[in-house]
Design a protein around this motif. Structure first.
Motif, PDB file in Angstrom:
ATOM      1  N   ASP A 185       0.929  -1.353  -0.255  1.00  0.00           N
ATOM      2  CA  ASP A 185       0.181  -0.318  -0.153  1.00  0.00           C
ATOM      3  C   ASP A 185       1.151   1.413   0.428  1.00  0.00           C
ATOM      4  OD1 ASP A 185      -2.684   1.905   0.632  1.00  0.00           O
ATOM      5  OD2 ASP A 185      -3.290   0.637   1.889  1.00  0.00           O
ATOM      6  N   THR A 186       1.220   1.441  -1.051  1.00  0.00           N
ATOM      7  CA  THR A 186       2.471   2.895  -1.400  1.00  0.00           C
ATOM      8  C   THR A 186       1.311   4.157  -0.903  1.00  0.00           C
ATOM      9  OG1 THR A 186       3.246   1.518  -3.429  1.00  0.00           O
ATOM     10  CG2 THR A 186       3.421   3.452  -3.043  1.00  0.00           C
ATOM     11  N   LYS A 187      -0.046   5.065  -1.358  1.00  0.00           N
ATOM     12  CA  LYS A 187       0.312   5.679  -0.316  1.00  0.00           C
ATOM     13  C   LYS A 187      -0.493   5.837   0.710  1.00  0.00           C
ATOM     14  CE  LYS A 187      -2.813   6.682  -4.812  1.00  0.00           C
ATOM     15  NZ  LYS A 187      -4.136   6.789  -5.267  1.00  0.00           N
ATOM     16  N   ALA A 188      -0.452   4.626   1.407  1.00  0.00           N
ATOM     17  CA  ALA A 188      -0.693   4.587   2.907  1.00  0.00           C
ATOM     18  C   ALA A 188       1.171   5.182   3.400  1.00  0.00           C
ATOM     19  CB  ALA A 188      -1.020   2.429   3.616  1.00  0.00           C
ATOM     20  N   ALA A 189       2.220   3.923   2.730  1.00  0.00           N
ATOM     21  CA  ALA A 189       3.201   3.711   3.616  1.00  0.00           C
ATOM     22  C   ALA A 189       3.992   5.104   3.428  1.00  0.00           C
ATOM     23  CB  ALA A 189       4.484   3.091   2.686  1.00  0.00           C
ATOM     24  N   VAL A 190       3.594   6.343   2.312  1.00  0.00           N
ATOM     25  CA  VAL A 190       4.189   7.362   1.897  1.00  0.00           C
ATOM     26  C   VAL A 190       3.607   8.737   2.505  1.00  0.00           C
ATOM     27  CG1 VAL A 190       4.043   9.052   0.532  1.00  0.00           C
ATOM     28  CG2 VAL A 190       4.617   7.118  -0.654  1.00  0.00           C
ATOM     29  N   ARG A 191       2.025   8.392   3.258  1.00  0.00           N
ATOM     30  CA  ARG A 191       1.442   9.243   4.239  1.00  0.00           C
ATOM     31  C   ARG A 191       1.576   8.737   5.732  1.00  0.00           C
ATOM     32  NH1 ARG A 191      -2.828   7.408   7.019  1.00  0.00           N
ATOM     33  NH2 ARG A 191      -3.284   5.641   5.665  1.00  0.00           N
ATOM     34  N   LEU A 192       2.114   8.015   6.169  1.00  0.00           N
ATOM     35  CA  LEU A 192       2.936   7.116   7.656  1.00  0.00           C
ATOM     36  C   LEU A 192       3.886   7.946   7.686  1.00  0.00           C
ATOM     37  CD1 LEU A 192       1.996   3.271   7.499  1.00  0.00           C
ATOM     38  CD2 LEU A 192       1.260   5.410   8.839  1.00  0.00           C
ATOM     39  N   LEU A 193       4.741   8.110   6.199  1.00  0.00           N
ATOM     40  CA  LEU A 193       6.415   8.095   6.388  1.00  0.00           C
ATOM     41  C   LEU A 193       6.710   9.673   6.992  1.00  0.00           C
ATOM     42  CD1 LEU A 193       9.815   7.209   5.795  1.00  0.00           C
ATOM     43  CD2 LEU A 193       9.615   7.690   3.949  1.00  0.00           C
ATOM     44  N   LYS A 194       5.122  10.140   6.057  1.00  0.00           N
ATOM     45  CA  LYS A 194       5.777  11.698   5.652  1.00  0.00           C
ATOM     46  C   LYS A 194       5.227  12.265   6.929  1.00  0.00           C
ATOM     47  CE  LYS A 194       3.502  15.426   3.993  1.00  0.00           C
ATOM     48  NZ  LYS A 194       4.477  16.889   4.423  1.00  0.00           N
ATOM     49  N   ARG A 195       4.480  11.694   7.713  1.00  0.00           N
ATOM     50  CA  ARG A 195       3.514  11.521   9.193  1.00  0.00           C
ATOM     51  C   ARG A 195       4.688  11.826  10.447  1.00  0.00           C
ATOM     52  NH1 ARG A 195      -1.449   8.635  11.015  1.00  0.00           N
ATOM     53  NH2 ARG A 195       0.294   7.335  11.969  1.00  0.00           N
ATOM     54  N   HIS A 196       5.151  10.594   9.851  1.00  0.00           N
ATOM     55  CA  HIS A 196       6.542  10.306  11.023  1.00  0.00           C
ATOM     56  C   HIS A 196       7.843  10.989  11.037  1.00  0.00           C
ATOM     57  CE1 HIS A 196       9.126   6.834  12.940  1.00  0.00           C
ATOM     58  NE2 HIS A 196       9.648   7.215  12.202  1.00  0.00           N
ATOM     59  N   ILE A 197       7.988  11.268  10.211  1.00  0.00           N
ATOM     60  CA  ILE A 197       9.601  12.514   9.992  1.00  0.00           C
ATOM     61  C   ILE A 197       8.962  13.817  10.143  1.00  0.00           C
ATOM     62  CG2 ILE A 197      10.791  13.625   7.894  1.00  0.00           C
ATOM     63  CD1 ILE A 197      11.114  10.941   6.448  1.00  0.00           C
ATOM     64  N   ASP A 198       7.547  14.373   9.452  1.00  0.00           N
ATOM     65  CA  ASP A 198       7.332  15.653  10.240  1.00  0.00           C
ATOM     66  C   ASP A 198       6.532  15.856  11.867  1.00  0.00           C
ATOM     67  OD1 ASP A 198       7.144  16.500   8.041  1.00  0.00           O
ATOM     68  OD2 ASP A 198       5.205  16.350   7.466  1.00  0.00           O
ATOM     69  N   THR A 199       6.068  14.846  11.978  1.00  0.00           N
ATOM     70  CA  THR A 199       5.974  15.520  13.572  1.00  0.00           C
ATOM     71  C   THR A 199       7.256  15.136  14.485  1.00  0.00           C
ATOM     72  OG1 THR A 199       3.751  13.887  13.251  1.00  0.00           O
ATOM     73  CG2 THR A 199       4.912  13.510  15.740  1.00  0.00           C
ATOM     74  N   ALA A 200       8.345  13.849  14.328  1.00  0.00           N
ATOM     75  CA  ALA A 200       9.652  13.961  14.467  1.00  0.00           C
ATOM     76  C   ALA A 200      10.687  14.935  14.774  1.00  0.00           C
ATOM     77  CB  ALA A 200      10.496  12.868  14.126  1.00  0.00           C
ATOM     78  N   GLY A 201      10.363  15.878  13.915  1.00  0.00           N
ATOM     79  CA  GLY A 201      10.583  16.856  13.571  1.00  0.00           C
ATOM     80  C   GLY A 201       9.971  18.296  14.460  1.00  0.00           C
ATOM     81  N   GLU A 202       8.609  17.888  14.201  1.00  0.00           N
ATOM     82  CA  GLU A 202       7.793  19.198  15.172  1.00  0.00           C
ATOM     83  C   GLU A 202       8.207  18.837  16.126  1.00  0.00           C
ATOM     84  OE1 GLU A 202       4.202  18.331  13.690  1.00  0.00           O
ATOM     85  OE2 GLU A 202       4.333  19.640  11.415  1.00  0.00           O
ATOM     86  N   GLN A 203       8.047  17.923  17.076  1.00  0.00           N
ATOM     87  CA  GLN A 203       8.311  17.006  18.638  1.00  0.00           C
ATOM     88  C   GLN A 203       9.508  18.239  18.815  1.00  0.00           C
ATOM     89  OE1 GLN A 203       7.249  13.482  18.821  1.00  0.00           O
ATOM     90  NE2 GLN A 203       4.974  14.034  19.469  1.00  0.00           N
TER      91      GLN A 203
END
Length: 95
Positions: A65-83
């Protein structure tokens, strides 16, 4: 050790794009950010959340599920950076 494993996990995901030059640039960014990843894992109690997100990413990849993987990866990186930014700003304000 955890930072190395984190890189290996992410590198495995990125390698499937077959863009070795891009992977090299991402690795350079990772190496330069390593000290912050260590702070995040040690000081911010982020390891459990990161691990959960990695399992979600792995699941999406296994399901192809490429779309889900990309969405999850983006959220993972963005959230880590914001925190991490919020944490570092807190420390700077205390000084």
């Amino acid at each position: 050790m955890l930072a190395k494993l984190n890189w290996e996990f992410h590198a495995t995901l990125y390698a499937t794009a077959e863009r070795p030059r891009l992977l090299g640039m991402i690795k350079t960014l990772h190496v330069n950010c390593d000290r912050y990843v260590r702070v995040q894992l040690a000081q911010m109690d982020y390891q459990e959340r990161s691990q959960k997100e990695h399992y979600q990413l792995l699941d999406a990849c296994q399901k192809q599920d490429t779309k889900a993987a990309v969405r999850l990866l983006k959220r993972h990186i963005d959230t880590a950076g914001e925190q991490l930014i919020a944490y570092l700003q807190q420390i700077a304000q205390k000084r």
